[in-house]
Write a protein that holds these residues in place. Sequence first.
Motif, PDB file in Angstrom:
ATOM      1  N   MET A   1     -29.251   6.722  24.872  1.00 57.72           N
ATOM      2  CA  MET A   1     -30.701   6.319  25.484  1.00 57.72           C
ATOM      3  C   MET A   1     -30.847   5.584  26.531  1.00 57.72           C
ATOM      4  O   MET A   1     -31.411   5.811  27.241  1.00 57.72           O
ATOM      5  N   GLY A   2     -30.023   3.974  26.833  1.00 63.40           N
ATOM      6  CA  GLY A   2     -29.838   3.654  27.611  1.00 63.40           C
ATOM      7  C   GLY A   2     -29.471   4.365  28.996  1.00 63.40           C
ATOM      8  O   GLY A   2     -30.272   4.236  30.180  1.00 63.40           O
ATOM      9  N   SER A   3     -28.730   5.074  29.304  1.00 64.01           N
ATOM     10  CA  SER A   3     -28.111   5.817  30.534  1.00 64.01           C
ATOM     11  C   SER A   3     -28.576   7.076  31.015  1.00 64.01           C
ATOM     12  O   SER A   3     -28.347   7.466  31.765  1.00 64.01           O
ATOM     13  N   ALA A   4     -29.876   6.786  29.823  1.00 60.59           N
ATOM     14  CA  ALA A   4     -29.870   8.494  30.394  1.00 60.59           C
ATOM     15  C   ALA A   4     -30.543   8.701  31.672  1.00 60.59           C
ATOM     16  O   ALA A   4     -30.888   9.648  31.545  1.00 60.59           O
ATOM     17  N   LEU A   5     -31.736   7.746  31.361  1.00 66.09           N
ATOM     18  CA  LEU A   5     -32.628   8.012  32.587  1.00 66.09           C
ATOM     19  C   LEU A   5     -32.979   6.442  33.813  1.00 66.09           C
ATOM     20  O   LEU A   5     -32.648   5.969  34.397  1.00 66.09           O
TER      21      LEU A   5
ATOM     22  N   GLY B   1     -39.939   4.893  27.833  1.00 61.21           N
ATOM     23  CA  GLY B   1     -40.171   4.343  29.102  1.00 61.21           C
ATOM     24  C   GLY B   1     -40.983   5.053  29.795  1.00 61.21           C
ATOM     25  O   GLY B   1     -42.047   3.699  30.470  1.00 61.21           O
ATOM     26  N   ASP B   2     -42.026   6.131  29.014  1.00 63.90           N
ATOM     27  CA  ASP B   2     -43.206   5.956  29.479  1.00 63.90           C
ATOM     28  C   ASP B   2     -44.307   5.373  29.568  1.00 63.90           C
ATOM     29  O   ASP B   2     -45.046   4.984  30.068  1.00 63.90           O
ATOM     30  N   VAL B   3     -44.254   5.522  28.104  1.00 66.04           N
ATOM     31  CA  VAL B   3     -45.371   4.128  27.198  1.00 66.04           C
ATOM     32  C   VAL B   3     -44.792   3.196  27.089  1.00 66.04           C
ATOM     33  O   VAL B   3     -46.118   2.251  27.332  1.00 66.04           O
ATOM     34  N   PHE B   4     -43.968   2.507  26.834  1.00 66.47           N
ATOM     35  CA  PHE B   4     -43.842   1.490  27.720  1.00 66.47           C
ATOM     36  C   PHE B   4     -43.242   0.054  28.344  1.00 66.47           C
ATOM     37  O   PHE B   4     -43.435  -0.770  28.389  1.00 66.47           O
TER      38      PHE B   4
ATOM     39  N   THR C   1     -38.222  -2.344  28.568  1.00 67.01           N
ATOM     40  CA  THR C   1     -38.599  -2.236  26.364  1.00 67.01           C
ATOM     41  C   THR C   1     -37.761  -0.916  26.241  1.00 67.01           C
ATOM     42  O   THR C   1     -36.775  -0.928  25.841  1.00 67.01           O
ATOM     43  N   LEU C   2     -37.518  -0.374  27.442  1.00 67.25           N
ATOM     44  CA  LEU C   2     -36.169   0.561  26.891  1.00 67.25           C
ATOM     45  C   LEU C   2     -35.144   0.539  26.873  1.00 67.25           C
ATOM     46  O   LEU C   2     -34.330   0.593  25.901  1.00 67.25           O
ATOM     47  N   TYR C   3     -34.939  -0.280  28.440  1.00 66.60           N
ATOM     48  CA  TYR C   3     -33.815  -0.613  27.711  1.00 66.60           C
ATOM     49  C   TYR C   3     -33.544  -1.518  26.574  1.00 66.60           C
ATOM     50  O   TYR C   3     -31.793  -2.592  26.642  1.00 66.60           O
ATOM     51  N   ALA C   4     -34.285  -2.799  26.393  1.00 67.15           N
ATOM     52  CA  ALA C   4     -33.878  -3.488  25.260  1.00 67.15           C
ATOM     53  C   ALA C   4     -33.276  -2.832  24.184  1.00 67.15           C
ATOM     54  O   ALA C   4     -32.465  -3.288  23.200  1.00 67.15           O
TER      55      ALA C   4
END
Length: 413
Positions: free
Chosen positions: A233-237, A367-370, A374-377
């Motif tokens: 999840m963390g490496s995807a973007l 990532g889009d919403v928050f 928040t994504l990386y946390a």
Amino acid sequence: MTTATRASSARPSVVVLLLSLYFAQGLPYGFFTTALPVVLRQSGYSLVAISATGILFAPWALKVLWAPLVDRTGTRRRWVVAMQIATATVALVLACVDLGASTAPLFVGVALINVFAATQDVATDGIAVTALDTRGRGLGNGIQVGAYRVGMIAGGGGLLWLYSIADWRALFVAMAVLVVLTTIPVLWFRDTASPVRREDAAASPVTWARRLARPGVLALVGLVAAYKFGSAMGSALIGPFLSDQGLTLREIALLDGAVSSGAAVAGAAVGGVLAFRLGRVTALLVGGVAQSVALVAFVVAAGGGGVGVIVVATVAEHVCGGIATVAVFALMMDSAEKAFAGTDYTLLACAVVVVQGVAGFAAGVVGDVFGYVTLYASAAILSALGCAVMLRGLRSGRGPDRLHEVLHPAAVR
């Protein structure tokens, strides 16, 4: 350590073989995922059309369907040689086609090469499981991840550079030559017919489903999914994140391409040594904690840490991710039975592909919403929890009996 163990761990021919074959897998993958999108964009293709070419990589997720055929028919050595020759042949055919008139042959060629490379991967993983002992699989998976990354660099940046000074024909001829060269070590490798019992050889074509139904396999799939989800999840973007932070395309290519690939190779080497010297569980713990900490660095970077923090976070994620990947891949090999080595390992590898896809989608939504913080946390927390779930599951006896027989200390003395 027994004499057999020492021999198995130290066979240079096996090391050279695995280096060559995993490099050969990374070569076309690097080209098709890194160089080809650039070439298509310069040819006027839309981003949607370019992203749609991802369907051509479906064989990597579907290879489990024909993995039993590879395990129970002929020898793995013959499968590897056949797939390598087929890949080189397709590359040479593409070199002879006028791709300026139509790119349809290119897409057909990409699909075929992915089928051949995915099939070669099944046979190669089977060779690795059977040719390496328990300790040797740690180094073997370090070789797998490292050589694959080097192949991606050569196939991505290397062939793209060649294309920039030459043309399609030179590019595909170079690819064919490299694939043929990586086949040479296979010719010195002695393999025997797959040791499958007669009743197994006559089994249903859906043997993969029966392998999945073995006691403990689904539990292991769950443990691997938990361990990989947060990091995936963390490496995807990372690419879009770097772009949104204001880095230029050239800077992104350098940081998320050459530098990060080198970092991943270094991580794979560290992971291989840890799995070899300290054992699988310790390597999983170190890798899981390390990749979680690396994702925390991205939280700082996303919160305005500056370019320096971005560089540190990106490099750290690839190094730590390499360590964790080697550890979990070695664990997956440990769970495979030698008679069905390709099928058993491929089942788990395909599960990893599915997890990465789901995690990538989840990353996009969060990532889009928050936002990125928040994504990386969230990714860091899920990565740490996944590591805890994996270790607790192994200690409580989750997974196939074969896995725990191999992990028992007496099995590696």
